[in-house]
Each structure stands twice: as C-alpha cells, then as structure tokens.
Design a protein around this motif. Structure first.
Motif, mmCIF file in Angstrom:
data_model
loop_
_atom_site.group_PDB
_atom_site.id
_atom_site.type_symbol
_atom_site.label_atom_id
_atom_site.label_comp_id
_atom_site.label_asym_id
_atom_site.label_seq_id
_atom_site.Cartn_x
_atom_site.Cartn_y
_atom_site.Cartn_z
ATOM 1 N N ASP A 13 2.095 7.512 12.228
ATOM 2 C CA ASP A 13 2.376 7.248 11.078
ATOM 3 C C ASP A 13 1.106 6.796 10.424
ATOM 4 O O ASP A 13 -0.129 6.772 10.754
ATOM 5 C CB ASP A 13 3.423 6.030 11.211
ATOM 6 C CG ASP A 13 2.705 4.617 11.934
ATOM 7 O OD1 ASP A 13 1.654 4.534 12.378
ATOM 8 O OD2 ASP A 13 3.568 3.840 12.413
ATOM 9 N N SER A 14 1.435 6.110 9.238
ATOM 10 C CA SER A 14 0.172 5.787 8.243
ATOM 11 C C SER A 14 -0.459 4.655 8.905
ATOM 12 O O SER A 14 -1.700 4.489 8.156
ATOM 13 C CB SER A 14 0.773 5.577 6.809
ATOM 14 O OG SER A 14 1.676 4.498 6.879
ATOM 15 N N TYR A 15 -0.001 3.950 9.770
ATOM 16 C CA TYR A 15 -0.995 2.878 10.381
ATOM 17 C C TYR A 15 -1.655 3.639 11.642
ATOM 18 O O TYR A 15 -2.180 2.541 12.289
ATOM 19 C CB TYR A 15 0.006 1.640 10.692
ATOM 20 C CG TYR A 15 1.001 1.145 9.622
ATOM 21 C CD1 TYR A 15 0.162 0.511 8.526
ATOM 22 C CD2 TYR A 15 2.100 1.643 9.522
ATOM 23 C CE1 TYR A 15 0.915 0.062 7.482
ATOM 24 C CE2 TYR A 15 2.816 1.014 8.288
ATOM 25 C CZ TYR A 15 2.389 0.531 7.203
ATOM 26 O OH TYR A 15 2.946 -0.288 6.305
ATOM 27 N N GLY A 16 -1.562 4.668 11.770
ATOM 28 C CA GLY A 16 -2.246 5.141 13.001
ATOM 29 C C GLY A 16 -1.461 4.972 14.542
ATOM 30 O O GLY A 16 -2.039 4.980 15.486
ATOM 31 N N GLU A 17 -0.215 4.690 14.410
ATOM 32 C CA GLU A 17 0.506 4.521 15.662
ATOM 33 C C GLU A 17 1.247 5.686 16.187
ATOM 34 O O GLU A 17 1.896 6.342 15.291
ATOM 35 C CB GLU A 17 1.658 3.335 15.405
ATOM 36 C CG GLU A 17 2.257 3.130 16.544
ATOM 37 C CD GLU A 17 3.309 1.643 16.474
ATOM 38 O OE1 GLU A 17 4.428 1.839 16.386
ATOM 39 O OE2 GLU A 17 2.484 0.696 16.010
ATOM 40 N N ALA B 240 1.007 -1.060 0.056
ATOM 41 C CA ALA B 240 0.158 0.159 0.082
ATOM 42 C C ALA B 240 0.987 1.451 -0.148
ATOM 43 O O ALA B 240 1.866 1.003 0.588
ATOM 44 C CB ALA B 240 -0.958 0.089 1.170
ATOM 45 N N PRO B 241 0.482 2.105 -0.565
ATOM 46 C CA PRO B 241 1.124 3.620 -0.697
ATOM 47 C C PRO B 241 1.450 4.204 0.985
ATOM 48 O O PRO B 241 0.652 4.040 1.549
ATOM 49 C CB PRO B 241 0.263 4.501 -1.376
ATOM 50 C CG PRO B 241 -1.096 4.003 -1.421
ATOM 51 C CD PRO B 241 -0.634 2.509 -1.298
ATOM 52 N N GLU B 242 2.823 4.523 1.089
ATOM 53 C CA GLU B 242 3.193 4.849 2.416
ATOM 54 C C GLU B 242 2.736 6.475 2.550
ATOM 55 O O GLU B 242 3.167 7.238 1.927
ATOM 56 C CB GLU B 242 4.417 4.760 2.502
ATOM 57 C CG GLU B 242 4.922 5.054 4.094
ATOM 58 C CD GLU B 242 4.581 3.987 4.865
ATOM 59 O OE1 GLU B 242 4.957 4.265 6.410
ATOM 60 O OE2 GLU B 242 4.066 2.818 4.498
ATOM 61 N N LYS B 243 2.139 6.958 3.651
ATOM 62 C CA LYS B 243 1.950 8.253 3.890
ATOM 63 C C LYS B 243 2.801 8.854 4.829
ATOM 64 O O LYS B 243 3.344 8.121 5.659
ATOM 65 C CB LYS B 243 0.473 8.618 4.500
ATOM 66 C CG LYS B 243 -0.635 8.292 3.448
ATOM 67 C CD LYS B 243 -2.108 8.446 3.830
ATOM 68 C CE LYS B 243 -3.241 8.255 3.099
ATOM 69 N NZ LYS B 243 -4.708 8.092 3.767
ATOM 70 N N GLU B 244 3.190 10.123 4.746
ATOM 71 C CA GLU B 244 4.108 10.652 5.618
ATOM 72 C C GLU B 244 3.618 10.749 6.755
ATOM 73 O O GLU B 244 2.467 10.893 7.210
ATOM 74 C CB GLU B 244 4.743 11.980 5.030
ATOM 75 C CG GLU B 244 3.620 13.122 4.759
ATOM 76 C CD GLU B 244 3.921 14.395 4.478
ATOM 77 O OE1 GLU B 244 4.974 14.922 5.168
ATOM 78 O OE2 GLU B 244 3.287 15.017 3.793
ATOM 79 N N PRO B 245 4.313 10.631 8.029
ATOM 80 C CA PRO B 245 3.942 10.851 9.285
ATOM 81 C C PRO B 245 3.465 12.184 9.500
ATOM 82 O O PRO B 245 4.179 13.055 9.086
ATOM 83 C CB PRO B 245 5.296 10.351 10.064
ATOM 84 C CG PRO B 245 6.121 9.532 9.206
ATOM 85 C CD PRO B 245 5.853 9.970 8.008
ATOM 86 N N LEU C 185 -3.905 16.341 12.971
ATOM 87 C CA LEU C 185 -4.897 15.446 13.285
ATOM 88 C C LEU C 185 -6.261 15.032 12.419
ATOM 89 O O LEU C 185 -6.651 14.380 12.109
ATOM 90 C CB LEU C 185 -5.517 15.797 14.685
ATOM 91 C CG LEU C 185 -4.711 15.360 16.157
ATOM 92 C CD1 LEU C 185 -5.223 15.960 17.323
ATOM 93 C CD2 LEU C 185 -4.577 13.920 16.091
ATOM 94 N N ASP C 186 -6.691 16.496 12.005
ATOM 95 C CA ASP C 186 -8.023 16.518 10.946
ATOM 96 C C ASP C 186 -7.433 15.621 9.793
ATOM 97 O O ASP C 186 -8.049 14.986 9.059
ATOM 98 C CB ASP C 186 -8.032 17.848 10.673
ATOM 99 C CG ASP C 186 -8.922 18.732 11.941
ATOM 100 O OD1 ASP C 186 -9.340 17.783 12.692
ATOM 101 O OD2 ASP C 186 -8.795 19.771 12.101
ATOM 102 N N THR C 187 -6.067 16.054 9.287
ATOM 103 C CA THR C 187 -5.677 15.230 8.084
ATOM 104 C C THR C 187 -5.636 13.732 8.378
ATOM 105 O O THR C 187 -5.985 13.141 7.277
ATOM 106 C CB THR C 187 -4.218 15.701 7.860
ATOM 107 O OG1 THR C 187 -4.046 17.250 7.646
ATOM 108 C CG2 THR C 187 -3.738 15.040 6.791
ATOM 109 N N LEU C 188 -5.386 13.283 9.584
ATOM 110 C CA LEU C 188 -5.424 11.818 9.694
ATOM 111 C C LEU C 188 -7.046 11.364 10.184
ATOM 112 O O LEU C 188 -7.069 10.123 10.431
ATOM 113 C CB LEU C 188 -4.325 11.633 10.780
ATOM 114 C CG LEU C 188 -2.931 11.682 10.389
ATOM 115 C CD1 LEU C 188 -2.110 11.532 11.850
ATOM 116 C CD2 LEU C 188 -2.552 10.559 9.330
#
Length: 286
Positions: free
Chosen positions: A214-218, A165-170, A184-187
């Motif tokens: 990160d992109s996994y919500g961690e 999957a495409p990786e999003k920047e932290p 926070l709104d972006t995520l």
C-alpha cells in the motif's frame, strides 16, 4: 468443402472480425449500455451469427452489413460528442426522480418506473428513507444516482477540517508466486526489501498467490494455502507504543526537573507529541 468445416472457418473468421470491430467501438460498448449502444450490440451479434451459419454464396453480404453498421455507430458516437442536441435526441435525457426528499410522480410515470423499483434502486445505494435524499436522478443509461442531504452524508476528514495526504493505489508486487519488478520500481522498493518483509512473516515468494504494497509501504499477502494464517505486521503498533513512551518520558522529565525553563520545554514537547499522536492514531493503528 464440407458444410461443417465451412461453418467452423466462417465462425472463426466472424470471431476475429467481431473482436476487431468491437475494439474499434471502444470500451463503452462493453460497459453500461445506452439506448443506441444496446441496439448496436444486438444487431452486431445477429450479423456475426449470420456470417457463421449462412452456407450459401452470399455470406459476404453479412460482413458488408456488419461493417456498415459499425461505421454508422462510430459516426453517431462522433455526432454525440460534438452536439448535446444530438445526445439528447439519440439517448434518453436524465430525469429527476426525487428532489428535496419529495418523489416527483410525473417523472416516475414518464420513465415507467414503479415505486417498488425506485425503492429497490435506493436500497442498492444504502438509502432506506426517502426523506434522507436531497436529489435522485435517473441517467440516460437507466442507472439511478443519489445525493443525500448534508446532515445524512458520511462524515469525512474534510468536514472535521483535517487535511490528509493523497492516497496512492496499492501495487501488486507478487502475482502467481512470481515477483513483479515494475511495481517495485514504481514504489522505489527492491527485491531485497520484499524478501525481508516476507522473511518477517515466515514466507517465501513461492507461497504467495498475490502480494500488494500500500501507499504506506506495508505488504499484505494472500497465500495459496488458504488455511494458513498470515502473521499481522507489527511495525505500526510498535511505532505507536514507542511514541507513547516518548510522550510519557517527556511528561516525567517535566515533573522531575526543577529548572523552570526545561520544565516548560518538556511540557510543550509532550503537548505537541500528544497532538501529533491524535492525528496519527487512525493511520498507525489501522
């Protein structure tokens, strides 16, 4: 007016003018410089110093020269964008230094580059053996870029036929002990979620110097207190353990039932879950 006061005022004026003109020249002027940009940087700095320190009545001539020089720089940059011949004439052409693992000595001499300097630049690229290099080129700004032979290139998921999957920047959600609402709104996350994640670590927002998601919500954090060890998130290991338990349960069900149709269904589900775990393992256990 006293000379020292005049010098202070002219210096402040030169700083403002130099800042505005440098902004006009763009980011290239503060990045890796080309040949002409290098000359521009030196000249503009010298003219700014002249404006600051020349206490006679002709200091404004330095300002005129500064504006003319910047205008010429902008004109040359425009010409370079429109014409490759102009780019090749004004800046240095790229030069091939290594091809198929063989050093091109004539090109090295032309660029006035020694073998030691070439080896040093290759080591900066984590290359220690010339024979591993497919292609090495010196760019117009003096940087050397390297392409390794295919058998020496790092293994990637693409080589293994794995789609990722495409990786999003932290996103930085906490900075200097303050919550940043826009990331926070972006995520699509809320302050309540952030407070809950910090509570699991036994922390508050005020303890955190920098917090990123990160992109996994961690959430990962760096604290003001460098000696404090941050507890590692357990969500991923717990998820992996739960999936392994599901796999074991399915295998047990397939062994305990006497219904052939159910046995086959459990075996197929266990095999599918096992295949999924092989793909997810690097992500869950990272």
């Amino acid at each position: 007016m006293s000379e020292w006061l005049e010098v202070i005022l002219r210096t402040l004026f030169a700083v403002v003018v130099l800042f505005l003109l440098t902004k006009l020249l763009g980011k290239r002027q503060v990045s890796q410089l080309s040949f002409f940009e290098y000359i521009t940087g030196i000249t503009v700095g010298s003219l700014a110093a002249y404006i600051s320190l020349d206490t006679d009545k002709h200091w404004h001539l330095g300002l005129i020269a500064l504006i003319v020089w910047v205008a010429c720089s902008l004109g040359i940059e425009y010409l370079q964008m429109k014409s490759k011949k102009a780019r090749d004439f004004i800046d240095f052409k790229s030069a091939v230094l290594i091809k198929d693992g063989k050093i091109l000595e004539d090109h090295m001499k032309k660029e006035r580059l020694t073998t030691d300097e070439l080896l040093e630049e290759l080591r900066k690229k984590d290359v220690f053996n010339i024979s591993e290099v497919e292609f090495a080129i010196m760019e117009s700004d003096g940087a050397i870029n390297v392409l390794l032979k295919r058998e020496n290139q790092p293994l990637t998921p693409k080589h293994l036929g794995i789609k990722v999957a495409p990786e999003k920047e932290p996103q930085a959600v906490i900075m200097d002990g303050k919550v940043l609402d826009k990331p926070l709104d972006t995520l699509n996350l809320t302050r309540s979620w952030l407070d809950g994640a910090l509570e699991k670590m036994g922390l508050t927002v005020e303890n955190v110097f920098l917090g990123q998601v990160d992109s996994y919500g961690e959430l990962t954090v760096d604290l003001y207190a460098d000696d404090f060890k941050v507890p590692q998130p357990q969500d991923k290991p717990q998820l992996y353990a739960l999936l392994k338990k599901c796999e074991a349960d399915l295998e047990m069900f397939s062994l305990s039932t006497e219904n052939e149709k159910a046995k086959k269904m459990y075996e197929q589900c266990a095999e599918q879950l096992q295949a999924s775990l092989k793909v997810l393992k690097p992500l869950i256990q990272s």
